[in-house]
Design an enzyme around this catalytic site. Structure first.
Site, PDB file in Angstrom:
ATOM      1  N   GLN A  35       0.724  -1.105  -0.065  1.00  0.00           N
ATOM      2  CA  GLN A  35       0.133   0.007   0.022  1.00  0.00           C
ATOM      3  C   GLN A  35       0.715   1.161  -0.021  1.00  0.00           C
ATOM      4  O   GLN A  35       0.361   2.471  -0.634  1.00  0.00           O
ATOM      5  CB  GLN A  35      -0.921   0.181   1.077  1.00  0.00           C
ATOM      6  CG  GLN A  35      -1.870  -1.137   1.235  1.00  0.00           C
ATOM      7  CD  GLN A  35      -2.841  -0.962  -0.232  1.00  0.00           C
ATOM      8  OE1 GLN A  35      -3.464  -0.289  -0.606  1.00  0.00           O
ATOM      9  NE2 GLN A  35      -2.462  -2.241  -1.050  1.00  0.00           N
ATOM     10  N   GLU A  80      -9.068   1.225   5.506  1.00  0.00           N
ATOM     11  CA  GLU A  80      -9.773   0.846   4.114  1.00  0.00           C
ATOM     12  C   GLU A  80      -9.557  -0.643   4.089  1.00  0.00           C
ATOM     13  O   GLU A  80     -10.440  -1.467   3.492  1.00  0.00           O
ATOM     14  CB  GLU A  80      -8.935   1.597   3.246  1.00  0.00           C
ATOM     15  CG  GLU A  80      -9.434   1.157   1.575  1.00  0.00           C
ATOM     16  CD  GLU A  80      -8.331   1.827   0.755  1.00  0.00           C
ATOM     17  OE1 GLU A  80      -8.667   1.790  -0.515  1.00  0.00           O
ATOM     18  OE2 GLU A  80      -7.149   2.567   1.120  1.00  0.00           O
ATOM     19  N   HIS A  81      -8.375  -1.206   4.250  1.00  0.00           N
ATOM     20  CA  HIS A  81      -8.144  -2.597   4.341  1.00  0.00           C
ATOM     21  C   HIS A  81      -7.647  -2.844   5.599  1.00  0.00           C
ATOM     22  O   HIS A  81      -6.548  -2.481   6.356  1.00  0.00           O
ATOM     23  CB  HIS A  81      -6.832  -2.994   3.047  1.00  0.00           C
ATOM     24  CG  HIS A  81      -7.063  -2.354   2.040  1.00  0.00           C
ATOM     25  ND1 HIS A  81      -6.467  -1.158   1.648  1.00  0.00           N
ATOM     26  CD2 HIS A  81      -7.805  -2.912   0.848  1.00  0.00           C
ATOM     27  CE1 HIS A  81      -6.939  -1.037   0.154  1.00  0.00           C
ATOM     28  NE2 HIS A  81      -7.687  -1.850  -0.186  1.00  0.00           N
ATOM     29  N   ASP A 112      -7.457  -6.761  -4.071  1.00  0.00           N
ATOM     30  CA  ASP A 112      -7.233  -5.690  -5.150  1.00  0.00           C
ATOM     31  C   ASP A 112      -7.565  -6.206  -6.603  1.00  0.00           C
ATOM     32  O   ASP A 112      -8.155  -5.110  -7.408  1.00  0.00           O
ATOM     33  CB  ASP A 112      -5.779  -5.107  -5.072  1.00  0.00           C
ATOM     34  CG  ASP A 112      -5.695  -3.883  -4.335  1.00  0.00           C
ATOM     35  OD1 ASP A 112      -6.600  -3.468  -3.811  1.00  0.00           O
ATOM     36  OD2 ASP A 112      -4.466  -3.470  -3.930  1.00  0.00           O
ATOM     37  N   HIS A 115     -53.300  18.904   4.104  1.00  0.00           N
ATOM     38  CA  HIS A 115     -53.054  17.370   4.046  1.00  0.00           C
ATOM     39  C   HIS A 115     -54.000  16.725   4.573  1.00  0.00           C
ATOM     40  O   HIS A 115     -54.598  15.630   4.280  1.00  0.00           O
ATOM     41  CB  HIS A 115     -51.736  17.127   4.898  1.00  0.00           C
ATOM     42  CG  HIS A 115     -50.389  17.427   4.194  1.00  0.00           C
ATOM     43  ND1 HIS A 115     -50.072  18.510   3.583  1.00  0.00           N
ATOM     44  CD2 HIS A 115     -49.552  16.636   3.917  1.00  0.00           C
ATOM     45  CE1 HIS A 115     -48.876  18.630   3.098  1.00  0.00           C
ATOM     46  NE2 HIS A 115     -48.396  17.293   3.210  1.00  0.00           N
TER      47      HIS A 115
END
Length: 429
Positions: free
Chosen positions: A254, A322-323, A356, A415
């Site tokens: 990464q 993220e990972h 990935d 209404h």
């Protein structure tokens, strides 16, 4: 890498880059120019920013360019791309949501209609490297959802204005034929507002640099967007059973993405921490992108030492990476304790790059701690939902007075009268 004992004073969350004032204003100006001058502005920005001179008639990728890309690509590469597409399509096909209806005893029918978006724009970066995986991850769920028009944009390469061969053949294997050689904030503006050459879309997906991210922010509301993606992140949770060589390799996988990428190890074992720090230094020396990875490790890398697994898991959840790789003796026992992560990789064979490119799940994931409330890109992101309401005569007779009372609680007399009119008609029958 820095080895940092976890304490109450250690801050794990990093700030999100919102862009400088100059960048925000520059993007605003680009969007305005494209919105007002269309193709003329696109041509101008492509020449000035990408240093490529293309007329509007040359923006769209031709069949000849596609054929040339195939001619320049070896069969092994093509086979790998095809297999990756098949794996990713198989995974996403399981995410499809169906429309549904339910009928109540009084005859009322309620339900939800799931409809694919009409048109989606996919932004494919063209900066430091070509990313065919980005195309697959963004296009496949849109196709599975049933999106009819998928448009791809990507910055042209200098000096001839072409696109990367692998990018083109990946798009071709997915059946994408509407591809434009435009990039940056100007491409996002074209997708949002349209030009004579590029028709507008309903949603824009795909990563890009800060200018692309800011452009997506600014056009949101006119179109939908997937997310504002930050630099890549990996968090690894490890105990004494983990292999330091594997950990170091995965951290660097990464770190080589971007100088601002984040690579973090959280471990309960001092020996593992020291061995990983040493191994990262060793493995850095022969990386083609050593300079980028080294800056990432230096600025955004860390090894956090926890007193026990409970503290380590809490740190991982605070990071909301993220990972997330879980490299422990029994990773499946840890999994139920994980609350915040984009994608979770269990065991030493589940290296992050497996996700990935090839396994099947989407690699478009929440970054900058947004995994606390966000999810990976899915088929659902390319659909919209409409509620279905078919009230029966019995239901309106039973509930009109309650509905009218609720309306009057909010001061909305019209209404209330709207439902009471039905009662009047029913009484006259």
């Amino acid at each position: 890498m820095k080895i940092i004992p976890l304490t109450d004073e250690v801050s794990l969350r990093r700030s999100i880059d919102q862009g400088t004032e100059d960048q925000v204003l520059a993007v605003k100006s680009i969007i305005s120019e494209v919105r007002n001058r269309g193709d003329e502005a696109l041509q101008q920005f492509t020449e000035v920013l990408d240093e490529v001179n293309l007329s509007p008639s040359q923006f769209k990728v031709t069949e000849e360019e596609m054929l040339n890309a195939y001619a320049n690509t070896d069969e092994e590469t093509l086979t790998v791309i095809k297999e990756a597409i098949a794996n990713i399509r198989d995974f996403h096909s399981r995410q499809v949501q169906q429309s549904w209806m339910t009928t109540k005893q009084d005859g009322t029918i309620l339900g939800q209609k799931v409809t694919p978006l009409d048109a989606v724009g996919v932004y494919v970066p063209g900066g430091r490297a070509a990313y065919p995986s980005t195309i697959i991850m963004n296009v496949v769920p849109a196709q599975v959802a049933g999106v009819e028009r998928i448009v791809m944009v990507s910055p042209p390469q200098k000096p001839d204005g072409t696109l990367n061969d692998t990018v083109l053949i990946t798009a071709a294997e997915l059946g994408i034929t509407e591809i434009y050689k435009v990039g940056g904030a100007q491409a996002v503006a074209a997708l949002a507002y349209g030009t004579d050459t590029i028709d507008p879309v309903d949603k824009i997906v795909g990563p890009g640099n800060i200018y692309v991210a800011l452009a997506k922010q600014q056009v949101f509301g006119t179109v939908a967007i997937d997310m504002i993606a930050g630099p890549s992140e990996i968090v690894i949770l490890a105990d004494s059973s983990a292999n330091p060589k594997y950990i170091a390799a995965d951290l660097l996988s990464q770190a080589e993405h971007d100088p601002m990428a984040s690579a973090v190890l959280v471990t309960t074992d001092k020996k593992v921490a020291a061995a990983v720090a040493e191994e990262v230094t060793k493995q850095l020396t022969n990386l083609p992108k050593e300079e980028i990875a080294a800056q990432s490790i230096n600025d955004y890398g860390a090894i956090y030492l926890a007193k026990d697994m409970a503290e380590a898991v809490q740190a991982v959840n605070d990071l909301a990476g993220e990972h997330l790789e879980i490299l422990t003796e029994n990773p499946w026992a840890i999994l139920p304790q994980i609350r915040h992560a984009g994608a979770i990789f269990l065991g030493e064979n589940s290296s992050e790059p497996v996700g990935d490119y090839f396994a099947g799940p989407n690699h478009v994931l929440p970054t900058n701690g947004t995994a606390r409330f966000s999810s990976p890109l899915t088929v659902e992101d390319f659909t919209k939902k409409s509620s279905i309401i078919s009230y029966s005569k019995q239901a309106i007779e039973d509930n009109a007075h309650k509905i009218a009372a609720f309306a009057r609680l909010e001061g909305l007399e019209a209404h209330a009268r709207a439902v009471e009119k039905r009662l009047e008609d029913n009484d006259n029958e």
